[in-house]
Motif scaffolding. Structure first.
Motif, PDB file in Angstrom:
ATOM      1  N   ASP A 276      90.693  14.883  75.606  1.00  0.00           N
ATOM      2  CA  ASP A 276      90.483  13.430  75.419  1.00  0.00           C
ATOM      3  C   ASP A 276      91.765  12.669  75.126  1.00  0.00           C
ATOM      4  N   HIS A 277      92.762  13.278  74.480  1.00  0.00           N
ATOM      5  CA  HIS A 277      94.017  12.557  74.274  1.00  0.00           C
ATOM      6  C   HIS A 277      94.708  12.349  75.617  1.00  0.00           C
ATOM      7  N   VAL A 278      95.465  11.269  75.729  1.00  0.00           N
ATOM      8  CA  VAL A 278      96.163  10.962  76.977  1.00  0.00           C
ATOM      9  C   VAL A 278      97.675  11.096  76.830  1.00  0.00           C
ATOM     10  N   SER A 279      98.115  11.669  75.718  1.00  0.00           N
ATOM     11  CA  SER A 279      99.535  11.954  75.520  1.00  0.00           C
ATOM     12  C   SER A 279      99.652  13.150  74.588  1.00  0.00           C
ATOM     13  N   ALA A 280     100.878  13.560  74.307  1.00  0.00           N
ATOM     14  CA  ALA A 280     101.101  14.766  73.510  1.00  0.00           C
ATOM     15  C   ALA A 280     100.448  14.652  72.136  1.00  0.00           C
ATOM     16  N   VAL A 281      99.771  15.717  71.717  1.00  0.00           N
ATOM     17  CA  VAL A 281      99.152  15.766  70.388  1.00  0.00           C
ATOM     18  C   VAL A 281     100.212  16.247  69.407  1.00  0.00           C
ATOM     19  N   THR A 282     100.510  15.444  68.400  1.00  0.00           N
ATOM     20  CA  THR A 282     101.639  15.721  67.513  1.00  0.00           C
ATOM     21  C   THR A 282     101.243  16.347  66.176  1.00  0.00           C
ATOM     22  N   CYS A 283     100.011  16.118  65.702  1.00  0.00           N
ATOM     23  CA  CYS A 283      99.650  16.603  64.369  1.00  0.00           C
ATOM     24  C   CYS A 283      98.155  16.903  64.319  1.00  0.00           C
ATOM     25  N   HIS A 395      95.619   0.601  77.192  1.00  0.00           N
ATOM     26  CA  HIS A 395      96.560   1.575  77.753  1.00  0.00           C
ATOM     27  C   HIS A 395      95.963   2.980  77.781  1.00  0.00           C
ATOM     28  N   ILE A 396      95.112   3.306  76.803  1.00  0.00           N
ATOM     29  CA  ILE A 396      94.455   4.614  76.804  1.00  0.00           C
ATOM     30  C   ILE A 396      93.394   4.672  77.911  1.00  0.00           C
ATOM     31  N   TYR A 397      92.673   3.558  78.095  1.00  0.00           N
ATOM     32  CA  TYR A 397      91.640   3.512  79.126  1.00  0.00           C
ATOM     33  C   TYR A 397      92.235   3.741  80.521  1.00  0.00           C
ATOM     34  N   ARG A 400      93.639   7.291  80.957  1.00  0.00           N
ATOM     35  CA  ARG A 400      92.566   8.273  81.116  1.00  0.00           C
ATOM     36  C   ARG A 400      92.005   8.247  82.538  1.00  0.00           C
ATOM     37  N   GLU A 401      91.860   7.034  83.098  1.00  0.00           N
ATOM     38  CA  GLU A 401      91.371   6.925  84.470  1.00  0.00           C
ATOM     39  C   GLU A 401      92.330   7.591  85.452  1.00  0.00           C
ATOM     40  N   GLN A 402      93.635   7.412  85.241  1.00  0.00           N
ATOM     41  CA  GLN A 402      94.622   8.041  86.116  1.00  0.00           C
ATOM     42  C   GLN A 402      94.569   9.556  86.016  1.00  0.00           C
ATOM     43  N   GLN A 403      94.412  10.075  84.782  1.00  0.00           N
ATOM     44  CA  GLN A 403      94.355  11.522  84.608  1.00  0.00           C
ATOM     45  C   GLN A 403      93.083  12.104  85.226  1.00  0.00           C
ATOM     46  N   LEU A 404      91.969  11.414  85.100  1.00  0.00           N
ATOM     47  CA  LEU A 404      90.733  11.892  85.733  1.00  0.00           C
ATOM     48  C   LEU A 404      90.872  11.920  87.251  1.00  0.00           C
ATOM     49  N   GLU A 405      91.506  10.907  87.801  1.00  0.00           N
ATOM     50  CA  GLU A 405      91.718  10.878  89.246  1.00  0.00           C
ATOM     51  C   GLU A 405      92.637  12.014  89.689  1.00  0.00           C
ATOM     52  N   SER A 406      93.666  12.279  88.880  1.00  0.00           N
ATOM     53  CA  SER A 406      94.594  13.372  89.200  1.00  0.00           C
ATOM     54  C   SER A 406      93.886  14.721  89.153  1.00  0.00           C
ATOM     55  N   ARG A 407      93.015  14.923  88.166  1.00  0.00           N
ATOM     56  CA  ARG A 407      92.286  16.189  88.073  1.00  0.00           C
ATOM     57  C   ARG A 407      91.324  16.363  89.240  1.00  0.00           C
ATOM     58  N   LYS A 408      90.708  15.261  89.653  1.00  0.00           N
ATOM     59  CA  LYS A 408      89.814  15.334  90.808  1.00  0.00           C
ATOM     60  C   LYS A 408      90.568  15.754  92.071  1.00  0.00           C
ATOM     61  N   LYS A 409      91.765  15.233  92.256  1.00  0.00           N
ATOM     62  CA  LYS A 409      92.570  15.582  93.425  1.00  0.00           C
ATOM     63  C   LYS A 409      92.943  17.065  93.411  1.00  0.00           C
TER      64      LYS A 409
END
Length: 441
Positions: A276-283, A395-397, A400-409
């Motif tokens: 669910d995070h859209v960037s590096a998890v830091t803590c 920016h998170i929304y 997330r849409e871009q990452q979902l599209e990338s995973r689908k591809k």
């Protein structure tokens, strides 16, 4: 003029005495209540809607640092006390009940890399970029009670549970220290340039784990002369948290936007992947119940996960909050604290719609009844949609849409390759197996 006055005779609608009023016990036969399920569904729907209406998780903030906050530590005995360290070497003690700074000291010349309390909370240990370990008395916070000098820069510190003298630090190696000695009692190495986080197990107190710069997670035993095991991942892990109720489970926050829960008895693949995070998890930090954990990310949001779920149940964010550097879950399981780059510590409710303060018996019964109804009708589409809905930043929304599209591809490409290849030559790789490279003994 004629005035008419309305009058009522009490004898027509009041009884002379209450003695003849008989209590009739309710008959719970479902045949006599054909609309019971419909009524309960409406009540469950109203309960979920009211939960969204009263979801106000933000409580307040602790303002006072003059530079970004890098680390926090919670007091093991006092629920209202936490410590924080910043980029300019400043260490502060806070009182959460009053939302005020109790003590402040310039602990280190540069970056404060790590903080931890000893087992009874009488001392606070800190490490910084000046290669020193300082032990502060929480009552007299002006000068350090002890100072240890390390031969290398230290990036993390953790105190051993149930032992008031032993603590561990990490840098170019893991060093075990005793407060009665000026030099480390043991040095544990495994061919790694640097280690940036270390954590003792709260149940099996001899075991500790660290995150290394070579993308590995290394397990140690203080009774051994060398590290025990190591698991190498595709990207670097930033922080690690042990499950306080299950000694063999831990969760790591990774650079690939996910968190991974491992069972130390089998490190070949993670038990669960938390997305669910859209960037590096830091803590990351666990709740005292061990059922949930909280994470902070570079995407400027705080998420709360159930330890058995792959997706977050809650997301917290504000317009001013920047990249998260540290998160802490309070020991009473009611609050979550987050520290970020913009010099602020924020206090959140662990349950966004929970009412603070003392509940009356009737309120407690209503709360338990609504919780049961929501659990009973959780799978109904309307209730499920309302319960899952969250307002997230723009920016998170979009990310997330871009990452979902990338995973689908990627998934579509793999399916095409598999369809046009010989059978069983292109195996299906699960998400749990994608990110682990090797387990080394």
């Amino acid at each position: 003029m004629k005035v008419k006055v309305l009058t009522r005779n009490p004898d027509n609608y009041l009884r002379e005495t209450k003695r003849d009023i008989q209590k009739v016990p309710r008959n719970y036969d479902p045949n006599l209540h054909p609309f019971q399920s419909s009524r309960e569904y409406v009540r469950a729907l109203n309960a979920v809607k009211l939960e969204k209406v009263f979801a106000k998780p933000f409580i307040g903030n602790l303002d006072g640092h003059r530079d970004g906050i890098f680390c926090m530590a919670k007091h093991p005995k006092s629920l209202s006390t936490i410590a924080s360290g910043s980029y300019d070497g400043e260490v502060r003690l806070w009182n959460l009940a009053r939302k005020k700074c109790v003590n402040i000291v310039n602990g280190h010349e540069r970056f404060v890399r790590g903080l931890c309390f000893n087992i009874d909370g009488t001392s606070l240990l800190s490490v910084g970029d000046d290669s020193t370990i300082k032990i502060w008395n929480t009552e007299e916070f002006e000068t350090p009670a002890h100072t240890f000098i390390s031969q290398s820069v230290l990036y993390g510190i953790s105190h051993k549970w149930l032992d008031d003298k032993v603590f561990a630090t990490c840098g170019d190696s893991v060093q075990l220290w005793d407060v009665t000695r000026s030099q480390p009692t043991s040095v544990l190495k495994w061919g790694v340039d640097s280690l940036h986080h270390i954590a003792f197990n709260q149940v099996d107190t001899h075991v500790l784990a660290s995150c290394a710069s070579d993308r590995s997670i290394i397990l140690y035993d203080t009774r051994e002369v060398k590290p025990m095991r190591k698991v190498v991942m595709k990207l670097k892990s930033n922080q690690l948290a042990w499950n306080p109720m299950e000694a063999f489970n831990f969760t790591v926050a990774n650079e690939d936007y996910n968190c991974y829960s491992y069972d130390t008895r089998n490190l070949k693949r993670p038990v669960n992947v938390h997305m669910d995070h859209v960037s590096a998890v830091t803590c990351i930090d666990y709740a005292p119940t061990g059922l949930e954990f909280v994470t902070g990310s570079y995407d400027k949001s705080v998420r709360i996960y159930e330890s058995t779920s792959g997706h977050s149940r809650e997301i917290y964010h504000t317009k001013r909050m920047q990249h998260l550097t540290s998160v802490v879950w309070s020991l009473d399981n009611k609050y979550v604290l987050s520290a970020s780059d913009e010099m602020n510590i924020r206090i959140w409710k662990a349950n966004a719609s929970e009412k603070l303060g003392i509940l009356r018996p009737r309120e407690e019964r209503a709360k338990a009844y609504n919780a049961t109804l929501k659990e009973k009708f959780a799978a109904h589409p309307q209730i499920k949609r309302i319960a899952r809905h969250r307002q997230i930043p723009k920016h998170i929304y979009h990310e997330r849409e871009q990452q979902l599209e990338s995973r689908k591809k990627i998934r579509r490409k793999e399916e095409n390759i598999r369809r046009h290849s010989k059978k069983d030559t292109v195996p299906f790789v699960t998400e749990k197996d994608k990110h682990v490279i090797a387990e080394v003994y």
